[in-house]
Design a protein around this motif. Structure first.
Motif, PDB file in Angstrom:
ATOM      1  N   LEU A   2      14.230  -5.578 -17.188  1.00 48.78           N
ATOM      2  CA  LEU A   2      14.397  -6.841 -17.899  1.00 48.78           C
ATOM      3  C   LEU A   2      13.686  -6.813 -19.250  1.00 48.78           C
ATOM      4  CD1 LEU A   2      15.403  -9.741 -18.054  1.00 48.78           C
ATOM      5  CD2 LEU A   2      13.347 -10.450 -16.792  1.00 48.78           C
ATOM      6  N   ARG A   3      12.483  -6.215 -19.281  1.00 46.11           N
ATOM      7  CA  ARG A   3      11.744  -6.128 -20.537  1.00 46.11           C
ATOM      8  C   ARG A   3      12.499  -5.249 -21.533  1.00 46.11           C
ATOM      9  NH1 ARG A   3       7.436  -3.346 -20.393  1.00 46.11           N
ATOM     10  NH2 ARG A   3       6.336  -4.329 -22.118  1.00 46.11           N
ATOM     11  N   ALA A   7      14.064  -6.568 -25.043  1.00 46.47           N
ATOM     12  CA  ALA A   7      13.695  -5.935 -26.308  1.00 46.47           C
ATOM     13  C   ALA A   7      14.935  -5.539 -27.099  1.00 46.47           C
ATOM     14  CB  ALA A   7      12.822  -4.712 -26.047  1.00 46.47           C
ATOM     15  N   GLU A   8      15.933  -4.999 -26.416  1.00 47.98           N
ATOM     16  CA  GLU A   8      17.172  -4.621 -27.099  1.00 47.98           C
ATOM     17  C   GLU A   8      17.904  -5.851 -27.650  1.00 47.98           C
ATOM     18  OE1 GLU A   8      18.755  -1.511 -27.828  1.00 47.98           O
ATOM     19  OE2 GLU A   8      16.631  -1.057 -27.570  1.00 47.98           O
ATOM     20  N   GLY A  56       8.608   0.601 -28.519  1.00 49.57           N
ATOM     21  CA  GLY A  56       7.848   1.166 -27.416  1.00 49.57           C
ATOM     22  C   GLY A  56       8.253   0.630 -26.058  1.00 49.57           C
ATOM     23  N   ILE A  57       9.001  -0.451 -26.045  1.00 49.51           N
ATOM     24  CA  ILE A  57       9.464  -1.045 -24.785  1.00 49.51           C
ATOM     25  C   ILE A  57      10.810  -0.459 -24.361  1.00 49.51           C
ATOM     26  CG2 ILE A  57      10.135  -3.186 -23.628  1.00 49.51           C
ATOM     27  CD1 ILE A  57       8.299  -4.666 -25.622  1.00 49.51           C
ATOM     28  N   SER A  58      11.770  -0.478 -25.292  1.00 40.48           N
ATOM     29  CA  SER A  58      13.142  -0.102 -24.940  1.00 40.48           C
ATOM     30  C   SER A  58      13.621   1.183 -25.590  1.00 40.48           C
ATOM     31  CB  SER A  58      14.100  -1.228 -25.346  1.00 40.48           C
ATOM     32  OG  SER A  58      14.157  -1.340 -26.771  1.00 40.48           O
ATOM     33  N   GLY A  59      12.849   1.712 -26.525  1.00 40.84           N
ATOM     34  CA  GLY A  59      13.315   2.857 -27.294  1.00 40.84           C
ATOM     35  C   GLY A  59      13.865   2.449 -28.641  1.00 40.84           C
ATOM     36  N   TYR A  84      22.417  -1.770 -21.531  1.00 47.11           N
ATOM     37  CA  TYR A  84      21.948  -1.775 -22.917  1.00 47.11           C
ATOM     38  C   TYR A  84      23.024  -2.319 -23.846  1.00 47.11           C
ATOM     39  CZ  TYR A  84      17.316   0.433 -23.006  1.00 47.11           C
ATOM     40  OH  TYR A  84      15.969   0.689 -22.897  1.00 47.11           O
ATOM     41  N   TRP A  85      24.268  -1.867 -23.650  1.00 50.18           N
ATOM     42  CA  TRP A  85      25.361  -2.353 -24.497  1.00 50.18           C
ATOM     43  C   TRP A  85      25.512  -3.875 -24.382  1.00 50.18           C
ATOM     44  CZ3 TRP A  85      29.690   1.766 -23.223  1.00 50.18           C
ATOM     45  CH2 TRP A  85      29.395   2.957 -23.903  1.00 50.18           C
TER      46      TRP A  85
END
Length: 238
Positions: A2-3, A7-8, A56-59, A84-85
């Motif tokens: 979820l985080r 972030a994304e 740093g959370i999702s890339g 992610y999409w």
């Protein structure tokens, strides 16, 4: 997870709101407008700032083509692509929606192109569909090479967001006249939804071309350029 998805979503929100917002609200202001160059830097700065904030959370992908490319390069799990999409798309549409509310708060507002992408009559410079297709594929491919190279162990530590942000700035400086610059399906879909110029009818190109370009750039990095990453060694350089 979820985080990561949050972030994304927030990162893509900021990219669309900041990048498209600079085009809609600031680019054409008489005497003090920021123009193409200002919009180019705005898009680069959105990625740079959010890469440091939530990378740093999702890339810090903020772009479906980037997520696909990272998966092909062995830096991201394929099973996480669809979530992610979806997060990127939700964030992008939310950013465009908030921008629409703000932009429409002035007399005589017309959504027009709403910073959407296009070719032929919808291209800022009147470029053809083939020109748009080639530009989007090539520029997205190089964007992935920049991302993968800047985040490899061979690169100086801590500077990746700067290289990536400046890379996106350069991409916009090249291609705003051609397509209004996509290299990001989430950004293109979000803007096209609110545009009133037929951009939705052309958005297929700005979904397909960045995904193809992202895959191509990742393959070039993985098989030709990667220091320490090879077909039997992918994933160790993280």
């Amino acid at each position: 997870m979820l985080r990561k998805l949050s972030a994304e979503a927030f990162g893509t929100f900021w990219l669309v709101f900041g990048g498209c917002g600079s085009a809609l609200l600031a680019a054409g202001v008489p005497d003090v407008g920021i123009g193409f160059m200002g919009v180019s830097f705005a898009f680069g700065l959105t990625v740079l700032t959010m890469a440091y904030a939530v990378g740093g959370i999702s890339g810090g992908h903020f772009n479906p083509a980037v997520s696909l490319g990272l998966a092909i390069a062995g830096r991201f799990e394929y099973k996480d692509l669809v979530p992610y999409w979806l997060a990127q798309l939700v964030g992008g549409i939310a950013g465009a929606a908030v921008l629409y509310v703000i932009a429409s708060g002035t007399a005589g507002f017309s959504a027009g192109g709403f910073a959407s992408n296009g070719y032929d009559a919808l291209s800022p410079g009147g470029y053809s569909m083939m020109a748009a297709l080639v530009a989007e594929i090539v520029l997205t491919a190089f964007f992935l090479i920049i991302i993968l190279g800047a985040t490899s162990k061979a690169a100086p530590v801590g500077f990746a967001p700067i290289a990536i942000g400046l890379g996106l700035t350069l991409i916009h400086l090249i291609s705003i006249p051609v397509t209004n610059t996509s290299v990001n399906p989430a950004r293109s879909i979000a803007a096209a939804i609110f545009a009133q110029n037929g951009a939705l009818g052309q958005v297929w190109l700005f979904i397909l071309a960045p995904l193809v370009g992202g895959a191509l750039g990742a393959a070039i990095w993985k098989y030709l350029l990667s220091p320490g990453e090879s077909v039997g060694n992918v994933g160790r350089e993280k």
